[in-house]
Design an enzyme around this catalytic site. Sequence first.
Site, mmCIF file in Angstrom:
data_model
loop_
_atom_site.group_PDB
_atom_site.id
_atom_site.type_symbol
_atom_site.label_atom_id
_atom_site.label_comp_id
_atom_site.label_asym_id
_atom_site.label_seq_id
_atom_site.Cartn_x
_atom_site.Cartn_y
_atom_site.Cartn_z
ATOM 1 N N ASP A 35 2.154 3.610 -1.264
ATOM 2 C CA ASP A 35 3.359 2.840 -1.528
ATOM 3 C C ASP A 35 3.036 1.384 -1.144
ATOM 4 O OD1 ASP A 35 6.154 2.166 -1.853
ATOM 5 O OD2 ASP A 35 6.343 2.291 0.324
ATOM 6 N N ASP A 72 5.746 -1.527 -0.269
ATOM 7 C CA ASP A 72 6.611 -2.102 0.759
ATOM 8 C C ASP A 72 6.691 -1.205 1.995
ATOM 9 O OD1 ASP A 72 8.719 -4.292 -0.932
ATOM 10 O OD2 ASP A 72 7.283 -3.016 -1.970
#
Length: 212
Positions: free
Chosen positions: A11, A13
């Site tokens: 991922d 963020d």
Amino acid sequence: MTTARFLVVLDADSTLLQDEVIELIADEAGRRAEVQAATEAAMRGEVDFAMSLRSRVRALTGVPLGALDHVRSRVRATAGVGELTAAVHERGGVVGVVSGGFHEVLDEIAPALGVDRWRANRLAVTAGGALAGEVDGDIVDAEAKASTLLAWADELGVPATRTIAIGDGANDLRMMAVAGLGLAFNAKPAVRQRADLVIGAVDLAQVIPLLP
């Protein structure tokens, strides 16, 4: 066809990056507190991710494109990311990022961090050069993250059992479930409970001993 020994997908963020980029953009609109509360609810899995993202992107309406230069300058890479990507490459692996965030930031930052491929959302822009408050195209949600990991693995000739998914929020759970190894990193409680392993320190170099 490019082949690899294994695939690591992160991922962006709060995983690859320390920040939630949408909150940094919201700063430019003076609406960070509102967007931050909505982001946290989405990451805990309390609201539908796509619906939440559309709502948060509406709060960015009118932010000039030029402000994204300031946002990119503020984004901080997570500790250990350079060591992890280098170790993956040394072992013949590929690093991917699939994000509910935005290409407008990742296109510049991802290659500088050693990421080989990435997928994210795009922000619609007005004719006047400001954010339109809409997502341009399909939203990268939990299902899109999972399908992207599997598609990349297939393209690279990597069996699903030799994939690693690393994430922090509820929208990473599907991706973590289809991967050979799902790692919770800097994660919300629901994600820690369902991951194969939890990385305690907020340092991506901690993943290196787990690489094939």
